[in-house]
Scaffold this active site. Structure first.
Site, PDB file in Angstrom:
ATOM      1  N   ASP A  29       0.839  -1.197   0.053  1.00  0.00           N
ATOM      2  CA  ASP A  29       0.041  -0.159   0.038  1.00  0.00           C
ATOM      3  C   ASP A  29       0.875   1.162   0.027  1.00  0.00           C
ATOM      4  O   ASP A  29       1.787   1.420   0.633  1.00  0.00           O
ATOM      5  CB  ASP A  29      -0.870  -0.004   1.342  1.00  0.00           C
ATOM      6  N   ASN A  85     -13.004  -3.242   2.492  1.00  0.00           N
ATOM      7  CA  ASN A  85     -13.882  -2.369   2.303  1.00  0.00           C
ATOM      8  C   ASN A  85     -14.638  -2.527   1.200  1.00  0.00           C
ATOM      9  O   ASN A  85     -14.320  -2.602   0.192  1.00  0.00           O
ATOM     10  CB  ASN A  85     -13.393  -0.812   2.730  1.00  0.00           C
ATOM     11  N   GLN A  92     -14.345   2.447   1.641  1.00  0.00           N
ATOM     12  CA  GLN A  92     -13.493   2.168   0.254  1.00  0.00           C
ATOM     13  C   GLN A  92     -13.262   3.266  -0.583  1.00  0.00           C
ATOM     14  O   GLN A  92     -14.289   4.189  -0.758  1.00  0.00           O
ATOM     15  CB  GLN A  92     -14.583   0.922  -0.742  1.00  0.00           C
ATOM     16  N   HIS A  98     -10.212  -5.329  -3.071  1.00  0.00           N
ATOM     17  CA  HIS A  98      -8.808  -5.519  -2.711  1.00  0.00           C
ATOM     18  C   HIS A  98      -9.197  -5.716  -1.216  1.00  0.00           C
ATOM     19  O   HIS A  98      -9.830  -5.441  -0.336  1.00  0.00           O
ATOM     20  CB  HIS A  98      -7.879  -4.170  -2.647  1.00  0.00           C
ATOM     21  N   HIS A 100      -6.803  -5.708   2.493  1.00  0.00           N
ATOM     22  CA  HIS A 100      -5.617  -5.448   3.247  1.00  0.00           C
ATOM     23  C   HIS A 100      -5.002  -6.305   4.299  1.00  0.00           C
ATOM     24  O   HIS A 100      -5.836  -6.775   4.897  1.00  0.00           O
ATOM     25  CB  HIS A 100      -6.334  -3.973   3.930  1.00  0.00           C
TER      26      HIS A 100
HETATM   27  P1  5GP Z   1      -9.725   1.361   0.591  1.00  0.00           P
HETATM   28  O1  5GP Z   1      -9.795   2.564   1.268  1.00  0.00           O
HETATM   29  O2  5GP Z   1     -10.330   1.668  -0.760  1.00  0.00           O
HETATM   30  O3  5GP Z   1     -10.136   0.107   1.123  1.00  0.00           O
HETATM   31  O4  5GP Z   1      -7.986   1.205   0.374  1.00  0.00           O
HETATM   32  C1  5GP Z   1      -7.565   1.737  -0.873  1.00  0.00           C
HETATM   33  C2  5GP Z   1      -5.909   1.606  -0.533  1.00  0.00           C
HETATM   34  O5  5GP Z   1      -5.296   2.046  -1.782  1.00  0.00           O
HETATM   35  C3  5GP Z   1      -5.352   2.959   0.232  1.00  0.00           C
HETATM   36  O6  5GP Z   1      -4.884   2.371   1.593  1.00  0.00           O
HETATM   37  C4  5GP Z   1      -4.292   3.473  -0.273  1.00  0.00           C
HETATM   38  O7  5GP Z   1      -3.283   3.976   0.361  1.00  0.00           O
HETATM   39  C5  5GP Z   1      -4.213   2.424  -1.431  1.00  0.00           C
HETATM   40  N1  5GP Z   1      -3.724   3.212  -2.827  1.00  0.00           N
HETATM   41  C6  5GP Z   1      -4.481   4.106  -3.442  1.00  0.00           C
HETATM   42  N2  5GP Z   1      -3.638   4.526  -4.668  1.00  0.00           N
HETATM   43  C7  5GP Z   1      -2.750   3.617  -4.543  1.00  0.00           C
HETATM   44  C8  5GP Z   1      -1.811   3.509  -5.618  1.00  0.00           C
HETATM   45  O8  5GP Z   1      -1.593   4.169  -6.837  1.00  0.00           O
HETATM   46  N3  5GP Z   1      -0.639   2.570  -5.468  1.00  0.00           N
HETATM   47  C9  5GP Z   1      -0.954   1.860  -4.348  1.00  0.00           C
HETATM   48  N4  5GP Z   1       0.358   0.993  -4.072  1.00  0.00           N
HETATM   49  N5  5GP Z   1      -1.743   1.862  -3.433  1.00  0.00           N
HETATM   50  C10 5GP Z   1      -2.923   2.820  -3.388  1.00  0.00           C
END
Ligand code: 5GP
Ligand code: ZN
Length: 136
Positions: A29, A85, A92, A98, A100
């Site tokens: 991440d 999420n 999300q 995805h 975590h």
């Molecule tokens: P969500 O809140 O959708 O469950 O988590 C999305 C995650 O994706 C976040 O923790 C954020 O830091 C990560 N993220 C967003 N854009 C990128 C990216 O371009 N590359 C990587 N490696 N992680 C990303």
């Protein structure tokens, strides 16, 4: 499709790759909650768990299991949170399914996922009955 994780799968955006097979990809991440915070995604696009085929979920789960061991032997955390999420109301931000993996160390205070709400036994009986009755 304008999906940042699909672009990562396609190799159009770089990532810190941790593991990969034909179906799924694991990478760091970019804004980690802890050292070794990894995301596991299916290579095929879906938005969230609800529109992902169960077979695909199973393949992602196998990769999650593999990466959890990678984290465990390498970083030797005291624990690992696995969380996921679905939709903005649940936190999300990236609309490509995805999972975590967040390594945890004793007393790191990184997060507590929820605060318990008081529930009466009646509430629990009723909601369990509603859910059991739901189709699909
Ligand atoms: P969500 O809140 O959708 O469950 O988590 C999305 C995650 O994706 C976040 O923790 C954020 O830091 C990560 N993220 C967003 N854009 C990128 C990216 O371009 N590359 C990587 N490696 N992680 C990303
Ligand atoms: Zn995507």
């Amino acid at each position: 499709m304008d999906c940042i994780f699909c672009r990562i799968v396609a190799g159009n955006i770089p990532c810190y790759r941790v593991a990969e097979n034909d179906d799924s990809l694991a990478f760091l991440d970019i804004e980690p909650a802890a050292k070794g915070h990894v995301l596991v995604i299916p290579k095929q696009h879906s938005e969230n768990l609800l529109d992902t085929k169960p077979d695909t979920l199973a393949l992602v789960a196998q990769m999650v299991h593999h990466v959890a061991h990678q984290i465990d032997v390498t970083l030797e955390p005291d624990g690992i949170n696995i969380l996921q999420n679905n939709r903005p109301a649940a936190g999300q931000v990236v609309m490509h399914y995805h999972v975590h993996l967040i390594p945890r160390w004793n007393d790191d205070n990184v997060m507590k996922a929820w605060r318990p709400k008081l529930a009466t036994k009646l509430d629990l009986n009723e909601i369990a009955a509603q859910l059991r009755a739901a189709a699909g």
